[in-house]
Write an enzyme that holds these catalytic residues in place. Structure first.
Site, mmCIF file in Angstrom:
data_model
loop_
_atom_site.group_PDB
_atom_site.id
_atom_site.type_symbol
_atom_site.label_atom_id
_atom_site.label_comp_id
_atom_site.label_asym_id
_atom_site.label_seq_id
_atom_site.Cartn_x
_atom_site.Cartn_y
_atom_site.Cartn_z
ATOM 1 N NE ARG A 297 -4.116 -2.169 1.583
ATOM 2 C CZ ARG A 297 -5.037 -2.696 2.364
ATOM 3 N NH1 ARG A 297 -5.049 -2.441 3.662
ATOM 4 N NH2 ARG A 297 -5.972 -3.487 1.853
ATOM 5 C CG HIS A 439 -3.694 -0.776 -7.971
ATOM 6 N ND1 HIS A 439 -2.741 -1.068 -8.918
ATOM 7 C CD2 HIS A 439 -3.343 0.412 -7.447
ATOM 8 C CE1 HIS A 439 -1.868 -0.094 -8.946
ATOM 9 N NE2 HIS A 439 -2.198 0.804 -8.077
ATOM 10 C CD GLU A 440 -1.649 -4.214 -3.981
ATOM 11 O OE1 GLU A 440 -2.218 -4.847 -3.084
ATOM 12 O OE2 GLU A 440 -0.894 -4.730 -4.816
ATOM 13 N N GLY A 441 -6.624 -2.406 -2.499
ATOM 14 C CA GLY A 441 -7.614 -1.947 -1.516
ATOM 15 C C GLY A 441 -8.129 -0.578 -1.898
#
Lengths: 600, 263
Positions: A297, A439-441
């Site tokens: 993140r 992306h990535e949450g």
């Protein structure tokens, strides 16, 4: 045409003056690094970025990956770039010496990644994905599996991926359906589908090694039944030769931006011959995956800040050269036109970009330093630093990502109609930036992570740890002429933040979790602005200190820093009052809105 | 086993430097010091030669003490030894005297088979030193190198220039001058970047090189700079009218006129 994509001077300023990377070198873990080697490493990263990445930045967008039916053909510049990264030792640079890495401080590594991502974000992700997968293999795989997979990944021959998302399980990973059937042969048979897998298949690597989440047949429902597997596209056979592992690439998405890197669909086990190798213990896959999620993140925030940096410098260069209009008080049309940077509104747009880019970069570098300090700290200090990192991670991911879109849009605005055309690179930067809040949450997930997990973590220990850091900066700034008013303003805003948090927690205490989290994204937005204001105050202190010495940075640069800090406090920070009002007045009304109310 | 000497110079990054508009001189404080770009291609040539034939590469740099930074970069790229030739008496030396000093210093290093230099430096752009060094050392001087092999005490060199190709065989020792067209410079490995700044290097002063102060520096240099001017380049716009054939013909004429197309 734009030639600059980041500021070497600013990067050095943030590393050396704001976050004092030299303090890390006093620790035994990083003792082999020095100010001199840091400079050489940054210069080397610049050389790679200028020589191999930036020249194909636009071309990789115009010639995106192509699905051939079995594989994906990527730009021919990708393979030599990955080979160069492998040869230089970049893929495992941050890993410990005993694993063959260079034990490089993440602070420095991230500074180099910022250079790469600013030069060509799509290209930068190929080795970065392998690094992420490799770190999980070293952490959780058996020695036998490490020996099979790690050497070829470090050498850049095999691409690593993170295979989490499925058609019906994106943000909700507890719904992962890919199934692992146990066998008595030391492996599982994998069956299922994955989607949106970055670099999940391409012809610049000899093999693809997926770190894949799957549910062992009969495992409990939800997150407690998810395991982590190595699932290679080609598995090493008994004779050492690679044989197909029944991982089929079924498609490649055509995206609005970030087009140089393939985002793939995968089908495993169509011929019932896809072997997966369990990492660590069964049913602990998600917790293993989250070992690297903080860093993943941070990387997203870094990438977003880097793209916004490149767009800022492209618009700055244009604003200095483009002649248009005259100063507002000049009525004589015979007078020559002036560069648009002479117009106050253009300068405002440039200041906004600079405030976002340099504020975000400072936060990203600080997050990297936290990871480094945690790796050498012990006891209560280690716990305190971990708390600061935990609460900051959703902000490091989200502020640069969301504001990167705003910043690149401002870059387009500076160029006017030209900015909206593909004659100039800024429209590509805006398209490339758009993935980052996803992306990535997603931002929604980050908001719930911040308010639902991090704020309440260990009875508010993370909040206290962050407030401790911010209050120390405020106390230091209050003693300085010129900075005290900004310290006061940040202190006032922090009090407001605590009040907002207290009100939200009341919902949680009453068991109204839906209302507690309904406006979590807005709470995250407010927190992000505060945190970046803090980073700007840190930069203001560093700029004042640097100005006292005969500085290599130059008076104009340092004065520009202070003015950008002033801009942030006067134009950006006041937004927290509006957001506080929204949070107070909304009463989480969205909870009561039903899908039927969207009828026509 | 070859003994290879490579000359490397620290220069101000003139692509980023500002110039005094009155004197035309470089404002050295405005630019970072970097390794001269052609010299990095010389290092690459030397390293490739060593990797192919075996041997040692010694980097030599003449300059003030801060030129040690450039030698650290050479270490990071993979050279085996470094020598800094530095003495206050050498300051202000022109290209001829620089060639003399480097030749004398190289002469003190013992037997060598190949000397490699960059073709020119970006701070002066004289492209004199490699020629003068070859004269002082009594070596054949080879430029425009495309490919290189060592066979039986000879260098077999492919040269490419303009539209011509040449393959030559030269007895060792020899001096080779590299440019950006010679090769692609490797990126140093992180492991080498980390360790290169702490490595020892030999320092040679006038006492080691020999000679006296009146031979070196401004006193010993015959070159006198009479004046320096900064040229401002401006771009013009020109429209070629007519049919497609006439436009192509007009374009060809202009390209030939400016020596961009010669044949």
């Amino acid at each position: 045409m734009a030639t600059k994509f980041y500021s070497e001077k600013n990067l050095k300023f943030v590393l050396n003056e704001v976050h004092r990377i030299g303090e890390l070198f006093k620790h035994e873990r990083f003792a082999e690094y020095s100010a001199e080697s840091t400079q050489l490493i940054l210069d080397t990263a610049k050389g790679i970025a200028n020589g191999m990445m930036f020249p194909v930045f636009a071309e990789m967008d115009k010639k995106p990956p192509e699905y051939t039916g079995t594989t994906i053909r990527v730009h021919p510049a990708v393979r030599p770039f990955v080979e160069k990264m492998a040869d230089g030792g970049w893929i495992n640079a941050v890993m410990p010496y005993d694993l063959g890495g260079q034990q490089m401080p993440l602070t420095l590594f991230n500074a180099c990644m910022f250079i790469f991502a600013a030069a060509n974000y799509s290209m930068s992700v190929y080795p970065g994905l392998t690094t992420g997968a490799l770190s999980l293999i070293y952490l959780f795989a058996t020695k036998e599996l490490q020996d099979i997979y790690a050497p070829s990944m470090v050498a850049g021959k095999w691409q690593g991926t993170m295979a989490l998302t499925e058609p019906e399980a994106g943000s909700s990973l507890s719904d992962v359906r890919t199934t692992a059937f146990p066998t008595d042969k030391g492996y599982y048979l994998i069956k299922g589908q994955k989607t949106f897998i970055s670099a999940g298949e391409h012809d610049a690597a000899e093999n693809i090694v997926h770190l894949m989440l799957a549910r062992i047949k009969g495992a409990p429902a939800g997150v407690k039944g998810i395991s982590l597997f190595i699932v290679p596209r080609h598995r090493p056979g008994a004779d050492g030769k690679l044989e197909f592992n029944d991982v089929n690439c079924t498609g490649c998405y055509h995206k609005m931006g970030y087009r140089g890197s393939p985002i793939t669909q995968l089908a495993m086990g169509e011929s019932d011959d896809c072997r997966g190798f369990l990492l660590g213990e069964a049913n602990r896959g998600l917790s293993y995956m989250f070992h690297m999620m903080n860093e993943a993140r941070i990387n997203v925030g870094l990438g977003a800040a880097a793209i916004a940096s490149a767009a800022y410098y492209a618009s700055l260069e244009y604003s200095r050269e483009r002649l248009q209009g005259r100063i507002i008080t000049e009525k004589d049309p015979a007078k020559p036109q002036i560069p648009i940077i002479e117009h106050a509104d253009v300068r405002r747009m440039l200041l906004k970009q600079r405030a976002i880019v340099e504020g975000s970069l400072s936060l990203v570098v600080y997050a990297g330093k936290l990871v480094d300090l945690i790796s050498v700290a012990e006891g209560e200090e280690k716990t305190r630093l971990e708390m600061v990192l935990e609460i900051l991670t959703p902000i490091v991911k989200t502020y640069p990502s969301e504001m990167g879109i705003v910043s690149t849009s401002q870059a387009i605005q500076c160029l006017g109609g030209y900015g909206y055309s593909d004659e100039f690179p800024v429209e590509q930067y805006m398209r490339d930036a758009r993935i980052h809040p996803i992306h990535e949450g997603t931002t929604g997930i980050q908001g719930m992570d911040l308010l639902g997990r991090k704020v309440t973590m260990k009875n508010g220990a993370a909040v206290k740890a962050l407030l401790g850091e911010m209050n120390a900066t405020i106390a230091a700034a209050k003693t300085r002429e010129g900075l005290a008013p900004y310290a006061d303003e940040l202190e006032k805003s922090l009090a407001l933040w605590q009040a907002v948090m207290g009100a939200a927690v009341q919902y949680a205490l009453k068991g109204q979790i839906d209302k507690f989290l309904a406006d979590a994204s807005i709470f995250l937005e407010l927190t992000g602005i505060l945190v970046i204001a803090w980073q700007w105050l840190l930069q203001g202190i560093a700029a004042q200190d640097a100005a006292k010495e005969s500085s290599a940075y130059g008076a104009d640069f340092l004065q520009g820093k202070l003015l950008t800090m002033e801009y942030f406090f006067k134009y950006e920070l006041p937004a927290v009052y509006g957001l506080e009002k929204i949070l107070g007045a909304s009463g989480a009304m969205t909870v009561a809105v039903k899908p039927v109310h969207f009828e026509d | 086993m070859l003994s290879i000497i490579v000359c490397i110079k620290q220069v101000p990054d003139t692509n980023r430097a500002s110039f005094d508009p009155r004197t035309g001189a470089i404002n050295r404080a405005s630019a970072e010091n970097i390794a001269n770009p052609d010299d990095l291609h010389a290092v690459e040539l030397a390293l490739k030669l060593r990797d192919a034939c075996g041997g040692r590469v010694t980097a030599i740099s003449m300059g003030p003490p801060r030129a040690a930074d450039t030698l650290a970069e050479a270490y990071a790229l993979g050279v085996d030894d470094c020598v800094l030739v530095s003495d206050p008496a050498f300051a202000g030396s022109d290209s001829l005297v620089t060639g003399k000093i480097l030749a004398r210093a190289i002469g003190k290093l013992g037997r060598f088979d190949v000397v490699v230099t960059g073709f020119e430096a970006i701070d002066g752009n004289t492209a004199h030193v490699s020629y003068q060094l070859s004269e002082f050392l009594g070596l054949p001087h080879i430029t425009q190198i495309h490919d290189l092999m060592i066979e039986d005490g000879h260098a077999v060199i492919e040269r490419l220039y303009g539209h011509e190709y040449q393959k030559i065989r030269v007895e060792l020792p020899v001096l080779l001058a590299a440019t950006r067209n010679t090769n692609r410079v490797r990126a140093p490995r992180l492991a080498d970047l980390k360790s290169c700044t702490g490595k020892d290097f030999t320092v040679m002063t006038m006492a080691d090189v020999g000679g006296s102060a009146d031979e070196y520096g401004t006193a010993g240099s015959p070159t006198v700079v009479i004046g320096t001017e900064v040229f401002a380049h401006s771009r013009g716009r020109e429209e070629i009218r007519g049919t497609t054939d006439e436009k192509v013909e007009g374009l060809m004429q202009r390209l030939k006129k400016h020596n961009i197309l010669r044949y």
